[in-house]
Design an enzyme around this catalytic site. Structure first.
Site, mmCIF file in Angstrom:
data_model
loop_
_atom_site.group_PDB
_atom_site.id
_atom_site.type_symbol
_atom_site.label_atom_id
_atom_site.label_comp_id
_atom_site.label_asym_id
_atom_site.label_seq_id
_atom_site.Cartn_x
_atom_site.Cartn_y
_atom_site.Cartn_z
ATOM 1 N N GLU A 191 -15.420 26.149 40.173
ATOM 2 C CA GLU A 191 -15.336 27.399 39.402
ATOM 3 C C GLU A 191 -14.259 28.315 39.969
ATOM 4 O O GLU A 191 -13.564 29.016 39.242
ATOM 5 C CB GLU A 191 -16.693 28.123 39.412
ATOM 6 C CG GLU A 191 -17.777 27.450 38.595
ATOM 7 C CD GLU A 191 -17.522 27.476 37.101
ATOM 8 O OE1 GLU A 191 -16.395 27.135 36.680
ATOM 9 O OE2 GLU A 191 -18.454 27.809 36.362
ATOM 10 N N THR A 218 -10.633 34.742 30.011
ATOM 11 C CA THR A 218 -11.688 35.279 30.865
ATOM 12 C C THR A 218 -11.210 36.561 31.537
ATOM 13 O O THR A 218 -11.961 37.525 31.670
ATOM 14 C CB THR A 218 -12.101 34.243 31.937
ATOM 15 O OG1 THR A 218 -12.447 33.034 31.257
ATOM 16 C CG2 THR A 218 -13.304 34.701 32.723
#
Lengths: 307, 307
Positions: free
Chosen positions: A128, A180
């Site tokens: 991540e 994002t």
């Protein structure tokens, strides 16, 4: 040669009012991954999909997780991984978390189950970090534990698995890009205490509803007064889809992750199918291609298909 | 003549991170109330305690609740109430909620149980309005439902009864005054989103811990990063008492209501007794009188002793 095949499911993070803390595994879409333990130390990544992701281990989500495990164990073996991604990167459905989780769980299986689930979360978070710059467990936790999970803390890893209510999930992925970083920047740093109180009343209600299997309470609690009103601006037709879903009988829903996917929970399959049809048609009207998935909350998360 | 005797327990509102939403009934202290149904419409309030509360029905918490019920039902009967308060007004232990709840539950019993628990909450809130200017259900809800309750909404009344963990509660009431209005004014109207996220992670953890009977999780979740750091300034020796309680083995705790009482949860009675002794001695050293109560979370709330 030891090998393992995995089915790695999509996940919905930022579960409405549970921004940054609650995530949920679903059944579809899912990635397929095959890992082999090599006698030699190299790490080989092969993508069967066509998303154009780098196959260089240090630049690949799966690769960095395997490198970390290798380094941690001072391992002489390497891994070969064949990935068939079906969860599109950037969808908000936990695509990078699936690649990272598959790496951690697959390697652990090949090495004889030496890690706890918390340790697997720890390793997968390096994936991540590569994908988004932030080591977060919002998608990894439900992918590993299944059902709905509370990430109480990611450092140290403190994951609370909640119940997995028997509900249908409709998810739509409109083919638009929401970065994002944009979704993060648009959030206000300061919020009103009174809004926060309303939000935590909803979170408390949602967690209680999940644990009591009280679908009415889950529905009454699926309200986000802080993040959704801001982020939904980035997603075309969000409000229309949400309103129409509720009219069709959805318990509630919202943005999946940081978008652009939207998800809705329903008690009945029939309702979730009607919502799917409606979602598709809303985006057709404005000529945006979309992928729609109907499945259930996935109580077990990542699945080992074959050793 | 129909009469009913009640034991009405103290309650802890603003359960640490659950500010404005979570409350808990305890066993001690409690008020004693006796209600009689009169043939004539007058409302007679008699206080056996010496707190100097008005006995005029429209200026008395019990009185206004009975007046509302009388008005709602167009009732020709009146009530006579004898109250022996042991929960000191202004303690932060739900004193006004006890008087209001006793009125609603007592009248309902005398009238043949005609109201739902939600309706009883509705009527009792008129007492809270008189006492504090705000119709809130934070203390009334646990007093009526018992255990730990989530007030998801007070208008319309939406109360979620949670589990009642088998834990000991130590509560100390130092004899200092904290005005509810001061405790309210001191709060910041704006908070940081990142603090709110930490808070709702704790709330989700607390609710999950309560529902799972996971005492470790309850302990890890009893953290308030928003209200306690501000309000605790108004309570002498708050930090010392909290630190020492944790050292003695408390799971956690915080301000009861808007103070000045402080409560701590413990798994073992021995721990809760040690904490009680420590609390008493901390206040003795600075020459502040204090009352200390050790009891358990009260799973049933208000109790009808005798019809």
């Amino acid at each position: 040669m030891k090998k393992v095949k995995l089915q790695v499911p999509a996940t919905v993070a930022n579960l409405v009012c549970g921004f940054d803390i609650l995530g949920m595994a679903i059944h579809e879409p899912f990635d397929e991954m095959e890992l082999k333990l090599l006698e030699t130390p190299e790490i080989i990544i092969k993508h069967k999909d066509h998303f154009g992701l780098s196959e260089e281990p240090s630049k690949n989500v799966t690769g960095v997780v395997l490198l970390k495990i290798q380094e941690h164990l001072n391992l002489k073996n390497g891994f070969e991984v064949i990935i068939n991604k079906k969860i599109k990167p950037g969808s908000g459905l936990g695509s990078s978390a699936a690649s990272a989780t598959g790496a951690a769980v697959g390697a652990n299986e090949l090495l004889g189950n030496i890690f706890t689930k918390e340790e697997l979360v720890h390793f997968a978070m390096f994936g991540e970090e590569l994908a988004s710059g932030v080591k977060h467990a919002d998608n990894i936790a439900p992918c590993i534990f299944g059902g709905i999970t509370l990430v109480k803390s990611s450092n140290p890893v403190d994951i609370i698995p909640l119940n997995s209510p028997d509900l249908f999930v409709t998810a739509v992925h409109p083919q638009v890009e929401v970065k994002t970083s944009d979704a993060r920047q648009i959030l206000k740093k300061n919020i009103l205490l009174k809004d926060a109180i309303e939000q935590w009343g909803n979170i408390a209600g949602l967690v209680a509803g999940i644990q009591k299997n009280d679908f009415g309470l889950i529905g009454r609690s699926l309200n986000d007064v802080i993040v959704e009103p801001v982020r939904s601006i980035l997603i075309p037709k969000f409000n229309e889809i949400k309103e129409k879903s509720l009219e069709l009988g959805a318990l509630g829903g919202g943005i999946s992750g940081s978008g652009p996917s939207i998800f809705m929970l329903s008690e009945k399959e029939e309702t979730s199918q009607k919502i799917a049809k409606m979602m598709k048609s809303v985006y057709e009207k404005i000529e945006i291609e979309s992928f729609v998935y109907v499945s259930k909350i996935n109580p077990s998360g990542i699945k080992i298909i074959e050793d």
